[in-house]
Design an enzyme around this catalytic site. Structure first.
Site, mmCIF file in Angstrom:
data_model
loop_
_atom_site.group_PDB
_atom_site.id
_atom_site.type_symbol
_atom_site.label_atom_id
_atom_site.label_comp_id
_atom_site.label_asym_id
_atom_site.label_seq_id
_atom_site.Cartn_x
_atom_site.Cartn_y
_atom_site.Cartn_z
ATOM 1 N N GLY A 194 -12.287 -4.812 2.129
ATOM 2 C CA GLY A 194 -13.711 -4.498 2.287
ATOM 3 C C GLY A 194 -14.274 -3.668 1.133
ATOM 4 N N LYS B 40 -17.544 -18.736 4.480
ATOM 5 C CA LYS B 40 -18.970 -18.694 4.781
ATOM 6 C C LYS B 40 -19.824 -18.050 3.702
ATOM 7 C CE LYS B 40 -18.612 -18.679 9.773
ATOM 8 N NZ LYS B 40 -18.835 -17.891 10.985
ATOM 9 N N ARG C 100 0.816 -1.221 0.000
ATOM 10 C CA ARG C 100 0.000 0.000 0.000
ATOM 11 C C ARG C 100 0.848 1.270 0.000
ATOM 12 N NH1 ARG C 100 -5.179 -1.358 3.973
ATOM 13 N NH2 ARG C 100 -6.421 -2.415 2.375
ATOM 14 N N GLY D 26 -7.870 -9.425 1.009
ATOM 15 C CA GLY D 26 -6.625 -9.788 1.686
ATOM 16 C C GLY D 26 -6.217 -11.240 1.472
HETATM 17 C C1 3PG Z 1 -8.462 -1.625 5.294
HETATM 18 O O1 3PG Z 1 -7.379 -1.967 5.730
HETATM 19 O O2 3PG Z 1 -9.348 -2.427 4.955
HETATM 20 C C2 3PG Z 1 -8.710 -0.162 5.085
HETATM 21 O O3 3PG Z 1 -7.591 0.575 5.444
HETATM 22 C C3 3PG Z 1 -9.917 0.280 5.863
HETATM 23 O O4 3PG Z 1 -9.709 0.043 7.225
HETATM 24 P P1 3PG Z 1 -10.958 -0.236 8.171
HETATM 25 O O5 3PG Z 1 -11.478 -1.611 7.795
HETATM 26 O O6 3PG Z 1 -10.407 -0.184 9.577
HETATM 27 O O7 3PG Z 1 -11.980 0.822 7.909
HETATM 28 MG MG MG Z 2 -10.866 -3.567 6.702
#
Ligand code: 3PG
Ligand code: MG
Length: 396
Positions: free
Chosen positions: A377, A197, A36, A354
């Site tokens: 996310g 899941k 990142r 991830g």
């Molecule tokens: C992540 O690592 O998914 C982003 O930086 C967002 O972080 P967060 O899930 O804590 O909002």
């Molecule tokens: Mg996150």
């Protein structure tokens, strides 16, 4: 696309508040994955090349509105400076005099890093007053944090509405890649969705079956789909209470003309540990005291055939318990097939999340993919068809 890019703004002599996502993993105080950080470089360089002063706004971890010294962005100064090859000036606050003084003192070509925006209670509540304090520090806003764009926070949402705004290079690349995969893709499109899941990915599956031509389901969630078809899966991870939901997704897929691909053979074992004794069996032959931990070779061959007939692939989630050998075999083989087809120019391949990126890296396939998202996310929410507040705010 409806948003500005860095090419649309005059940055000469301007202070550019640049929202980045440098929420990187750390082990014993050292950054363990620089991805990142390395990925913000094109944006930083473009702003400097256009005569702007770069002021980075970012969050780290989840301090919940309080100052937590262990979560200070000060810990990233050296890593950032090494990656950018530039001096990084750190300000111990993201607003006010401390920030303003650091910005004023930074010389040409130096980059200012402001303290963790999530130390402020107003960040996560998208407080307009906090956004206004941030806006007072600069002339222009650039958002390069696609991976935080699913959060409507002061530095990702409210701030974008207060200054001339644009997407940074990474944001641009992420949005273009996702648009190419799900917006107006070259068909046929195949989606691979894996992971443990069904319950965490219902919205994703429900949206994808209306958009893609083939949906390959893997991992623990495939077991739930098997159970829904009346197939016994022994001690496998499966959400039996989700069987009706799985059948609904199947019906929805049929109506939309999307083919769902489930395993036809599986790798079973009695223990979930590295090197456990395992067998390949037909999907209907999982022993009562064993569990399914990976897809079998016939399944992999049929997935490869689906890939070979497709023009676009979008991938989220591993096909098996990839973190433990030998249950990474199906994920590795399918990833390698996708990588090869991409290399040969036959497939556009996009992946995110991830676990997925870790799996593709482990398979040595990530480099050949057309695009690997830095997002977890946010990638998932985009695939679910949701509007991302950080992107919507850039549309003005
Ligand atoms: C992540 O690592 O998914 C982003 O930086 C967002 O972080 P967060 O899930 O804590 O909002
Ligand atoms: Mg996150």
């Amino acid at each position: 696309m409806a948003w500005n890019t860095l090419d649309d703004l005059d940055l000469s002599g301007k202070t550019v508040l640049t929202r980045v996502d440098i929420n990187v993993p750390m082990e014993a105080g050292v950054v363990s994955d620089m991805t990142r950080i390395d990925k913000i470089r094109p944006t930083v360089e473009a702003i400097i090349a256009k005569g702007g002063k770069v002021v980075l706004l970012a969050h780290f971890d989840r301090p919940k509105g309080k100052v937590v010294p262990a979560m200070s962005l000060g810990h990233l100064v050296d890593a950032l400076s090494a990656s950018l090859g530039r001096k990084v000036v750190f300000a111990a606050d993201c607003v006010g005099d401390v920030a303003a003084t650091a910005i004023a003192g930074a010389g040409a070509g130096e980059v200012v890093l402001l303290e963790n925006t999530r130390f402020k209670p107003g960040e996560e509540t998208n407080d307009p007053a906090l956004a206004a304090e941030m806006a007072a520090l600069g002339d222009v806003y650039v958002n390069d944090a696609f991976s935080a764009a699913h959060r409507a926070h002061a530095s990702t949402e409210a701030l974008a509405r207060l200054l001339p705004a644009a997407a940074g290079r990474l944001m641009e690349a992420e949005l273009r890649a996702l648009e190419a995969a799900l917006g107006k893709p070259e068909r046929p499109v195949v989606a691979v969705v894996g992971g443990a899941k069904v319950s965490t990915k219902i919205e994703l599956l429900a949206n994808l079956v209306t958009k893609v031509d083939h949906l390959v389901i893997g991992g623990g969630m495939a077991n739930t789909f098997l159970v829904a078809e009346g197939i016994e899966v022994g001690k496998s991870l499966a959400e039996r209470e989700m069987a009706e939901t799985a059948r609904e997704i199947h019906r929805k897929a049929q109506t939309a003309g999307c083919s769902i691909h489930l395993p036809v053979d599986v790798v079973v074992a009695r223990d979930f540990k590295a090197g456990a004794e395992s067998h390949v069996v037909g999907v209907r032959d999982c022993p009562m005291d064993a569990m399914i931990l990976d897809a079998g070779p016939k399944t992999v061959a049929s997935i490869e055939a689906v890939f070979a007939g497709a023009k676009t692939l979008i991938w989220n989630g591993p096909l098996g318990a990839f973190e433990i050998e030998p249950f990474d075999a199906a994920t590795n083989a399918a990833a390698k097939a996708a990588a090869r087809l991409t290399r040969e120019g036959k497939l556009i391949s996009v992946a995110g999340g991830g676990d997925t990126v870790a799996a593709l890296n482990q398979a040595g396939a990530a480099e050949d993919f057309t695009f690997i998202s830095t997002a977890g996310g946010a990638f998932l929410e985009w695939m679910e068809g949701k509007e991302l507040p950080g992107v919507a705010a850039l549309m003005g």
